[in-house]
Design an enzyme around this catalytic site. Structure first.
Site: not given
Ligand code: F6P
Length: 413
Positions: A192, A190, A300-301, A145-146
Site C-alpha cells: 500500500r 501488493m 504472491q503471499r 510480505v510488505d
C-alpha cells in the site's frame, strides 16, 4: 534458561509463507531446550483469545516431522485477525480479561508474530504488564510480505513473496513474447505505502528479457501523463511492454490510482482493488493495442511451492531466537535481522525496543529509484538477490503439497 510456567503464541495481520516457519521455530526452540511447560496457541490472534479460542500446541506438534510440515505450510496455522487493541484508558476490561486468562493458564510469556499493526498489540500489552506489575513478558516476531518494519534488515515472508514476484514476472514475459503483435501487460503487486515487493520484479530480468520495462512504486508520486509517455517510448523500441506497479501507487495529492472498494480494515487502511485494471483501461483507450492487467493478489503471499529457502531457514532461526529471549524474561522487544554482509550473504539476529517499531513504516530508499521514477538501480538488486536464493522441496500427496491440517480454522464450531 527455563521460564517457569507456560507461554502462548499468536499470529496476526496479513499472511506470508514464512509465518508458520517462525511458529515452528518458536516451538522447536522451546521443545529442544524445555523452556516452558505447555505452549498454547491463540486461534485468530488476540481477537480469538478474547473469545477464549486457543489450542494446546505441545499436544499437537509432538514430532519433528510435524514441525517440519508446519515450517512449509503457507499462511497461518493459528489463523489471523486484523484487530486494533483498544487503549487501556478506553477499555481496561479488555486488559483485565486478557491478564486473567494469562493468570488462569499460568502464562508467563506472550509471543506475537505480526507486522507493524500487530506490534502495536505487543507494545500495549507490554506497557500494561509493566505498569500493573504483571509477571508476563511480551515478545514480537516480525512478518510481512510488505517488508516495511523498521530496524530489521528485512521481514520473514518477504523473500518468498519476492521470489514469487520475480518468477511470475519472468514467466509472464515468456507468455507475452509468443505473439507477433504489440501488447502491454501490467502486473499489480501488493504494497500500500511501501513498494518493496514491487522492487523484487527487477529480479525477473535476464540476459534475454528486459521485463519489467517499467516499475512504479508508491514512494514516488504517480503522474498519468508521464506514465503514458513512458509506455509509448518503450513501445517504439519493443513489441511488448511489461510493467510492474504497486497496488498503492498514488498521485501527487496522495490519492490512490486504484479504485478503492470504499472498505477499510480495523486500522483504517483502505482496501485497494485495481490499480492495474485502472491503468489497463486508460492504456487501451490511449494505445489501441492489446492491453492486459494481471493482479498477483493473494497468490504472491501464499505460494509455498516457490518459497525461498533462505527465507524459511531464517524464519525458523528468528522463531528460535524469540523463544530464547522470551524464556530469559526480556519484554517489549521484537527480534530483528541484521545484515552482516551481502556477499557472502550473512545475517545475525538481535532484538530491539518495540516502541521504536510499532506502527512505523519503512519505505524503499529514494536513492534506489531513478529520476523519472520508473526504474531501480543496482543497489536494489544487491539488497534483494540473496533474499530469494534457495529452493524448498515440499512433500506431495495426491499430486498436491502435503500441508498441515487447518480444519480448526474453517470449522464454525
Ligand atoms: O499486510 C500485508 C498485505 O498483504 C498487504 O500487502 C495488502 O495490502 C494487505 O495485506 C491486504 O490485506 P487483506 O488480505 O486483509 O485484504
Amino acid at each position: 534458561m527455563k521460564r517457569e510456567g507456560n507461554c502462548i503464541i499468536g499470529q496476526s495481520g496479513g499472511p506470508t509463507v514464512a509465518i508458520n516457519a517462525s511458529l515452528s521455530g518458536v516451538l522447536q526452540g522451546i521443545f529442544e531446550n524445555k523452556l516452558y511447560n505447555q505452549v498454547y496457541g491463540m486461534v485468530n490472534g488476540i481477537e480469538g483469545l478474547l473469545q477464549d479460542k486457543f489450542l494446546n500446541l505441545s499436544e499437537i506438534f509432538t514430532s519433528q516431522e510435524e514441525l517440519d510440515r508446519l515450517t512449509q505450510t503457507p499462511a497461518m496455522y493459528l489463523g489471523s485477525c486484523r484487530f486494533k487493541l483498544p487503549t487501556c484508558e478506553h477499555s481496561e476490561d479488555v486488559y483485565e480479561d486478557l491478564f486473567n486468562f494469562f493468570e488462569k493458564h499460568n502464562i508467563r510469556t506472550f509471543f506475537y508474530i505480526g507486522g507493524n499493526d500487530s506490534m502495536d498489540t505487543v507494545l500495549k500489552l507490554s506497557n500494561y504488564a509493566k505498569e500493573n506489575g504483571k509477571d508476563v513478558n511480551v515478545i514480537g516476531i516480525p512478518k510481512t510480505v510488505d517488508n516495511d518494519l523498521p530496524m530489521t534488515d528485512h521481514t520473514p515472508g518477504f523473500g518468498s513473496a519476492a521470489k514469487y514476484v520475480a518468477t511470475s514476472l519472468l514467466e509472464i514475459a515468456h507468455d507475452t513474447y509468443i505473439y507477433n503483435i504489440p501488447s502491454v501487460t501490467i502486473v499489480e503487486i501488493m504494497g500500500r505505502n511501501a513498494g518493496w515487493l514491487t522492487t523484487a520484479s527487477i529480479l525477473a530480468r535476464t540476459e534475454y528479457s528486459p521485463a519489467p520495462d517499467l516499475i512504479y512504486l508508491p514512494e514516488v508520486a504517480f503522474d498519468m501523463d508521464q506514465f503514458i509517455e513512458d509506455v509509448k517510448a518503450i513501445k517504439e523500441k519493443r513489441k511488448n511492454v511489461i510493467i510492474a506497479v504497486s497496488e498503492g501507487i498514488k498521485d501527487c495529492e496522495g490519492n490512490y490510482i486504484s479504485a478503492s472498494s470504499g472498505a477499510v480494515d480495523a486500522f483504517g487502511h483502505k482496501q485497494l482493488c485495481g490499480a492495474g485494471k485502472t491503468l489497463e483501461n486508460i492504456l487501451k483507450a490511449e494505445l489501441g493495442c492489446k492491453v492486459r492487467s494481471v493482479e498477483l493478489n493473494v497468490l504472491q503471499r501464499s505460494a509455498s511451492h516457490i518459497a525461498s529457502r533462505t527465507d524459511l531457514d531464517e524464519a525458523v532461526a528468528i522463531g528460535k531466537a524469540a523463544a530464547k529471549l522470551g524464556s530469559e524474561g526480556e519484554t517489549a522487544k521484537m527480534v530483528c535481522y541484521k545484515r552482516v554482509s551481502d556477499a557472502p550473504y550473512q545475517v545475525e539476529i538481535f532484538s530491539y525496543d518495540i516502541a521504536a517499531i510499532a506502527n512505523q513504516e519503512k519505505t524503499v530508499p529514494l536513492s534506489w529509484i531513478n529520476e523519472r521514477g520508473n526504474d531501480l538501480n543496482e543497489e536494489a538488486i544487491t539488497y534483494l538477490r540473496p533474499l530469494i536464493e534457495g529452493e524448498v522441496h515440499l512433500s506431495f500427496r495426491n499430486g498436491v503439497p502435503h500441508y498441515c491440517n487447518i480444519a480448526h480454522l474453517h470449522d464454525r464450531h
